[in-house]
Design an enzyme around this catalytic site. Structure first.
Site, short mmCIF file in Angstrom:
data_model
loop_
_atom_site.label_atom_id
_atom_site.label_comp_id
_atom_site.label_asym_id
_atom_site.label_seq_id
_atom_site.Cartn_x
_atom_site.Cartn_y
_atom_site.Cartn_z
N ASP A 28 0.85 -1.19 0.00
CA ASP A 28 0.00 0.00 0.00
C ASP A 28 0.88 1.24 0.00
O ASP A 28 1.92 1.29 0.68
CB ASP A 28 -0.92 -0.01 1.24
CG ASP A 28 -2.06 0.98 1.10
OD1 ASP A 28 -3.21 0.54 0.96
OD2 ASP A 28 -1.79 2.20 1.14
N ASN A 83 -12.89 -3.10 2.37
CA ASN A 83 -13.78 -1.96 2.53
C ASN A 83 -14.69 -1.94 1.31
O ASN A 83 -14.20 -1.89 0.17
CB ASN A 83 -12.98 -0.66 2.62
CG ASN A 83 -12.12 -0.61 3.87
OD1 ASN A 83 -12.50 -1.13 4.91
ND2 ASN A 83 -10.95 -0.01 3.77
N GLY A 89 -15.42 3.20 3.82
CA GLY A 89 -14.04 3.63 3.67
C GLY A 89 -13.38 3.25 2.36
O GLY A 89 -12.19 3.48 2.18
N GLN A 90 -14.16 2.68 1.41
CA GLN A 90 -13.54 2.34 0.12
C GLN A 90 -13.26 3.62 -0.66
O GLN A 90 -14.14 4.49 -0.79
CB GLN A 90 -14.47 1.41 -0.69
CG GLN A 90 -13.79 0.90 -1.95
CD GLN A 90 -14.65 -0.11 -2.74
OE1 GLN A 90 -15.78 -0.42 -2.35
NE2 GLN A 90 -14.10 -0.61 -3.83
N SER A 91 -12.03 3.75 -1.15
CA SER A 91 -11.65 4.93 -1.91
C SER A 91 -11.16 4.59 -3.31
O SER A 91 -11.14 5.45 -4.19
CB SER A 91 -10.58 5.73 -1.17
OG SER A 91 -9.42 4.95 -0.98
N HIS A 96 -10.15 -4.89 -3.67
CA HIS A 96 -8.81 -5.17 -3.12
C HIS A 96 -8.96 -5.64 -1.68
O HIS A 96 -9.74 -5.07 -0.90
CB HIS A 96 -7.90 -3.94 -3.20
CG HIS A 96 -8.50 -2.69 -2.64
ND1 HIS A 96 -9.40 -1.92 -3.33
CD2 HIS A 96 -8.34 -2.08 -1.44
CE1 HIS A 96 -9.77 -0.90 -2.60
NE2 HIS A 96 -9.15 -0.96 -1.43
N LEU A 97 -8.18 -6.66 -1.35
CA LEU A 97 -8.14 -7.18 0.01
C LEU A 97 -6.94 -6.57 0.71
O LEU A 97 -5.80 -6.72 0.25
CB LEU A 97 -8.03 -8.71 -0.03
CG LEU A 97 -8.02 -9.44 1.30
CD1 LEU A 97 -9.29 -9.19 2.10
CD2 LEU A 97 -7.85 -10.96 1.07
N HIS A 98 -7.18 -5.85 1.81
CA HIS A 98 -6.09 -5.33 2.62
C HIS A 98 -5.55 -6.45 3.52
O HIS A 98 -6.34 -7.12 4.20
CB HIS A 98 -6.58 -4.22 3.56
CG HIS A 98 -7.02 -2.95 2.90
ND1 HIS A 98 -6.20 -1.84 2.76
CD2 HIS A 98 -8.21 -2.59 2.36
CE1 HIS A 98 -6.87 -0.87 2.17
NE2 HIS A 98 -8.09 -1.29 1.92
P1 5GP Z 1 -9.66 1.61 0.26
O1 5GP Z 1 -9.71 2.92 0.99
O2 5GP Z 1 -10.33 1.72 -1.09
O3 5GP Z 1 -10.12 0.43 1.04
O4 5GP Z 1 -8.12 1.32 0.01
C1 5GP Z 1 -7.40 1.90 -1.04
C2 5GP Z 1 -5.96 1.80 -0.67
O5 5GP Z 1 -5.19 1.97 -1.83
C3 5GP Z 1 -5.50 2.86 0.34
O6 5GP Z 1 -4.98 2.22 1.48
C4 5GP Z 1 -4.45 3.66 -0.42
O7 5GP Z 1 -3.37 4.04 0.39
C5 5GP Z 1 -4.04 2.70 -1.52
N1 5GP Z 1 -3.63 3.31 -2.77
C6 5GP Z 1 -4.28 4.28 -3.46
N2 5GP Z 1 -3.64 4.56 -4.60
C7 5GP Z 1 -2.55 3.74 -4.64
C8 5GP Z 1 -1.51 3.56 -5.59
O8 5GP Z 1 -1.43 4.21 -6.62
N3 5GP Z 1 -0.56 2.62 -5.27
C9 5GP Z 1 -0.61 1.88 -4.14
N4 5GP Z 1 0.36 1.00 -3.93
N5 5GP Z 1 -1.60 2.02 -3.22
C10 5GP Z 1 -2.55 2.94 -3.47
#
Ligand code: 5GP
Ligand code: ZN
Length: 110
Positions: A28, A83, A89-91, A96-98
């Protein structure tokens, strides 16, 4: 093409910690724990629900990859999270699985 599609396609140079025909994993950009890895399907699905509806084999592989990575990294405890939806909290709207580890985690989550 979305940012994670570009990463999966190799258009953005990225070190893959796990790689198969259907799945890739990478660090991440903004880690929330000493170990913070994102495990994604190469194919675009908006979120985990869409992936579960369309391709349960790949959904299962994401969890298998998390297990392998956690073992390789020697994580004794870890958290895996989808998320799903902006309110959760999905952005990035590519499923994607954290995988988070290397520190204690509180419950309930924020
Ligand atoms: P979400 O908030 O959707 O669950 O998680 C998205 C994740 O993607 C966030 O933790 C953010 O830091 C990560 N992220 C966003 N853009 C990029 C990118 O361009 N490269 C990488 N490696 N991580 C990213
Ligand atoms: Zn995508």
């Amino acid at each position: 093409m979305c940012i994670f599609c570009k990463i999966a396609a190799g258009e953005i140079p990225t070190n893959f910690l796990y790689e198969s025909a259907r799945v890739v994993a990478f660090k991440d950009l903004d880690p929330q724990a000493p170990a913070h890895i994102l495990i994604i399907p190469r194919q675009h699905f908006e979120n985990a629900a869409e992936l579960a509806a369309a391709d349960s084999a790949t959904l299962s592989e994401l969890f298998g990859a998390a297990r392998e990575l956690a073992a390789t990294l020697g994580l004794d405890g870890y958290r895996i999270t989808f998320n799903t939806g902006a309110s959760a909290g999905q952005s990035v709207f590519h499923a994607h699985l954290h995988l988070l580890g290397g520190r204690p985690f509180a419950w309930p989550p924020g």
